[in-house]
Design an enzyme around this catalytic site. Structure first.
Site, short mmCIF file in Angstrom:
data_model
loop_
_atom_site.label_atom_id
_atom_site.label_comp_id
_atom_site.label_asym_id
_atom_site.label_seq_id
_atom_site.Cartn_x
_atom_site.Cartn_y
_atom_site.Cartn_z
N ALA A 11 -60.64 82.69 -9.96
CA ALA A 11 -59.67 81.93 -9.16
C ALA A 11 -60.38 81.04 -8.15
CB ALA A 11 -58.72 82.89 -8.45
N ARG A 21 -62.91 67.77 -7.67
CA ARG A 21 -62.66 66.68 -8.63
C ARG A 21 -61.55 65.77 -8.12
NH1 ARG A 21 -63.25 70.25 -12.73
NH2 ARG A 21 -61.01 70.60 -13.00
N GLU A 32 -68.97 84.10 -1.16
CA GLU A 32 -68.95 85.14 -2.20
C GLU A 32 -69.89 86.25 -1.75
OE1 GLU A 32 -67.51 86.22 -5.13
OE2 GLU A 32 -69.00 87.81 -4.87
N SER A 38 -68.71 82.82 -10.99
CA SER A 38 -68.26 82.18 -12.22
C SER A 38 -68.83 82.82 -13.50
CB SER A 38 -68.66 80.71 -12.17
OG SER A 38 -68.10 80.00 -13.22
N CYS A 42 -64.61 89.60 -18.70
CA CYS A 42 -63.96 90.04 -19.94
C CYS A 42 -64.96 90.26 -21.07
CB CYS A 42 -62.92 89.01 -20.38
SG CYS A 42 -61.89 88.41 -19.03
N ASP A 282 -56.42 88.06 -9.06
CA ASP A 282 -56.14 89.50 -9.04
C ASP A 282 -55.70 90.03 -7.67
OD1 ASP A 282 -56.86 89.59 -11.67
OD2 ASP A 282 -58.58 90.94 -11.41
N TYR A 425 -45.85 79.80 -42.75
CA TYR A 425 -46.10 80.76 -43.85
C TYR A 425 -47.09 80.20 -44.86
CZ TYR A 425 -45.67 82.75 -48.48
OH TYR A 425 -45.98 83.25 -49.71
N TRP A 433 -41.20 85.87 -44.68
CA TRP A 433 -40.56 86.24 -43.41
C TRP A 433 -41.67 86.82 -42.53
CZ3 TRP A 433 -35.67 85.08 -42.05
CH2 TRP A 433 -34.78 84.73 -43.06
#
Ligand SMILES: Cc1cc2nc3c(=O)[nH]c(=O)nc-3n(C[C@H](O)[C@H](O)[C@H](O)COP(=O)(O)OP(=O)(O)OC[C@H]3O[C@@H](n4cnc5c(N)ncnc54)[C@H](O)[C@@H]3O)c2cc1C
Length: 447
Positions: A11, A21, A32, A38, A42, A282, A425, A433
Site C-alpha cells: 500500500a 507520477r 519503513e 516493495s 505472497c 492490511d 465453452y 454448461w
C-alpha cells in the site's frame, strides 16, 4: 505539499509511486521500520519450497531505485512511534537509535498487519517462527538449510499454513498441522473442506484439528515437543500461522476511529476520521460489496488499489472505492481453492436468508481426455434472489473461474441473472454448461 507515508510495502509504495507520477513536485517521505520495501510476501511459501531460488528475487523494486529514479525520500530502518494530529507531525526512532520528527500535510498509514502469536507456554523460543515479513522468510529459509530440518509442526490451518505445508513437503520435510478448533477452513462448505483435508493426508501431512495446545517444550538436539490434549507432536521448527492482526496501534493511540477487527476505519475515499490522515492496505478496513457494511480482509490487491486511491485523492483526482468481495484463491498441493463473497455463516449473520447448492462437475467436456472434478458451491438469498457468494475447488479451472463470480457480486446480480451469463465453452476448458452455470441453475430451484 508534504506527503508522509508510514510503511513501505504494497500500500505504502503504491501510494508513493503514484503520487510522485501524478505530482512530481510533491515532497514524499516514506518511513519503513525494516530494511525491506516493495516485495511479494505472497511468493514466500513458493520461494521457500525451492532452495535454488534466493528470497531476494521477491523484491519488486529496490529501495535505491525508489530514491534515485523516483525521487522518493525513502527512509528504511525508521520506526514511527507517534502521530501528533494537532501539530500534524510524526515522531520515531531509527535502527541506530536516533529520534526523528517530520511534519505532514497529508499522512498515510500503510502499516500492514502482524502475525498473531498464540499465547502458549514456551512459544517464545528460537526455532519457533512466523511468516509475515521478508525477514521472516529469510530466517525460515536459512533455518531450514543450515539446521537440516527434517520435522516441523505448523500451528494453524489457514491459507498461509496450508501453503507452507506444501512448501515444506516439497523439501521432503515431515509436517504435522495442529489447531484447537475442530474444522479445517471453517468458512468453507464441509463437503469441499473434506476434499482439501484428503489432499493434505494424501501428501502425508498430519492433520490434528480439535487439539488444545497446552505448551511447547524444547528437548535435546533442538527438538520441540508440542504438547496437545491427546497427542504430542515433534518438530525441529515450529511455524505459528494462526492469522494476522492489523497494525492499527499508531492510529488508535492518535484517536482515529477503528473498524472491524480493530482495523483503522476509512471512508470510500480512503480517508480516516481525520481529514489529513489516510489509511490503506492490511491496517485498514473496507466496504464489502455484498453486505454494504465494513469488513477487514487483509489481501494484496486491495492494498495496492487503496494505495493508488490515496495518491489520486491527495493529488486532486477524487476516487471512490466501491469495495471488496473477499475474493481469494490459494493452492493446496494439486488443488486450487477459491472463494468470493459470503459463506453460509457470514450470509446468515449478515441478515440474509441464504440457500446453498454444492455440485460436482468436470473441468473438461464429457468426451475430452484428462478431465477432473470441479466442486462448486453457490449461495443465493431467498428474499432478494441475489447471488451472495461462491466457493470452487478443483485440480484445474477453479482458480480463475472465481473471477466471474467476483464480477457478478460487484454488479449485485441475482442468481437468475448470473445463470443467464454467456460464459465461454470449448471442450478442453469445461462442459457446455459451465460448472458455475450448473450450480446457479441448481440453486435457483431452491429459491
Ligand atoms: C506468506 C504470505 C502469503 C500471502 N499470500 C497472499 C496471496 O496469495 N494473495 C493475497 O492477496 N495476499 C496474500 N498475502 C497478504 C498480502 O501480502 C498482504 O495483504 C499485503 O502485503 C498487504 O500490504 P500492506 O502494504 O498493507 O502491508 P504490509 O505488506 O504488511 O506492509 C506494511 C509495512 O509497514 C511497515 N511498518 C509497520 N509499522 C510501522 C511503523 N510504525 N513504522 C514504520 N514502518 C512500519 C512494516 O514493516 C511493513 O513493511 C500473503 C501474506 C503472507 C505473509
Amino acid at each position: 505539499m508534504k506527503f508522509v507515508i508510514i510503511g513501505g510495502d504494497a500500500a505504502g509504495m503504491s501510494a508513493a509511486s503514484r503520487a510522485k507520477r501524478r505530482a512530481p513536485e510533491m515532497e514524499i517521505t516514506v518511513f519503513e521500520k525494516t530494511n525491506d520495501v516493495s516485495y511479494s510476501a505472497c511468493g514466500m511459501p513458493y520461494n521457500i519450497a525451492d532452495p535454488n531460488r534466493s528470497i531476494e528475487e521477491l523484491v519488486v523494486r529496490q529501495a535505491h531505485v525508489f530514491r534515485e529514479k523516483n525521487h522518493i525520500d525513502l527512509r528504511t530502518g525508521h520506526f514511527v512511534e507517534k502521530i501528533d494530529r494537532e501539530s500534524k507531525n510524526i515522531t520515531g526512532r531509527s535502527i541506530q537509535g536516533h529520534t526523528f520528527t517530520m511534519e505532514y500535510d497529508y499522512l498515510l498509514l500503510a502499516t500492514g498487519a502482524s502475525p498473531i502469536i498464540p499465547s502458549i507456554e514456551g512459544v517464545n523460543q528460537d526455532g519457533i517462527v512466523a511468516l509475515k515479513s521478508l525477514e521472516d522468510g529469510r530466517k525460515i529459509k536459512d533455518f531450514i538449510s543450515h539446521k537440516g530440518i527434517r520435522k516441523t509442526v505448523i500451528i494453524g490451518m489457514g491459507y498461509i499454513a496450508l501453503e507452507m505445508a506444501e512448501a515444506l513437503r516439497a523439501l521432503g520435510i515431515q509436517v504435522d498441522m495442529v489447531k484447537p478448533r475442530p474444522d479445517l477452513l471453517p468458512w468453507m462448505n464441509r463437503e469441499i473442506a473434506e476434499i482439501v483435508k484428503k489432499e493434505l493426508i494424501d501428501h502425508k501431512v498430519g492433520i490434528h484439528a480439535g487439539q488444545k495446545i497446552q505448551r511447547i517444550e524444547k528437548h535435546e538436539k533442538g527438538i520441540f515437543k508440542v504438547i496437545c490434549s491427546d497427542v504430542i507432536l515433534e518438530g525441529e521448527m515450529i511455524l505459528a500461522a494462526v492469522g494476522v492482526t492489523p497494525n492499527s496501534q499508531l492510529g488508535e493511540a492518535a484517536g482515529l476511529e477503528l473498524g472491524p477487527a480493530n482495523s483503522i476505519a476509512i471512508d470510500r475515499h480512503t480517508k480516516t476520521s481525520d481529514p489529513h490522515i489516510f489509511a490503506a492496505g492490511d491496517c485498514a478496513d473496507a466496504y464489502h460489496v455484498v453486505t454494504g457494511g465494513k469488513a477487514w480482509v487483509p489481501l494484496a490487491l486491495r492494498a495496492n488499489r487503496a494505495g493508488w486511491a490515496v495518491a489520486d485523492n491527495i493529488t486532486g483526482n477524487h476516487v471512490e472505492l466501491e469495495g471488496i468481495a473477499g475474493t481469494a484463491v490459494f493452492k493446496v498441493f494439486d488443488l486450487q481453492v477459491a472463494r468470493s463473497g459470503l459463506g453460509m455463516r457470514e450470509a446468515e449473520s449478515s441478515g440474509f436468508d441464504p440457500v446453498e447448492t454444492v455440485i460436482q462437475s468436470r473441468s473438461r467436456a464429457h468426451a475430452h481426455p484428462g478431465a477432473s472434478t470441479i466442486w462448486v458451491q453457490i449461495i443465493g438469498d431467498k428474499k432478494s434472489g441475489r447471488l451472495l457468494g461462491a466457493q470452487l475447488l478443483g485440480r484445474e479451472g477453479a482458480a480463475h473461474r472465481i473471477n466471474a463470480v467476483a464480477v457478478a457480486l460487484h454488479q449485485k446480480m441475482t442468481v437468475e441473472a448470473f445463470s443467464q451469463c454467456d460464459l465461454a465453452y470449448a471442450p478442453p476448458f469445461g462442459p457446455v454448461w459451465d460448472p458455475l452455470l450448473t450450480a446457479a441453475n441448481q440453486t435457483l430451484k431452491k429459491m
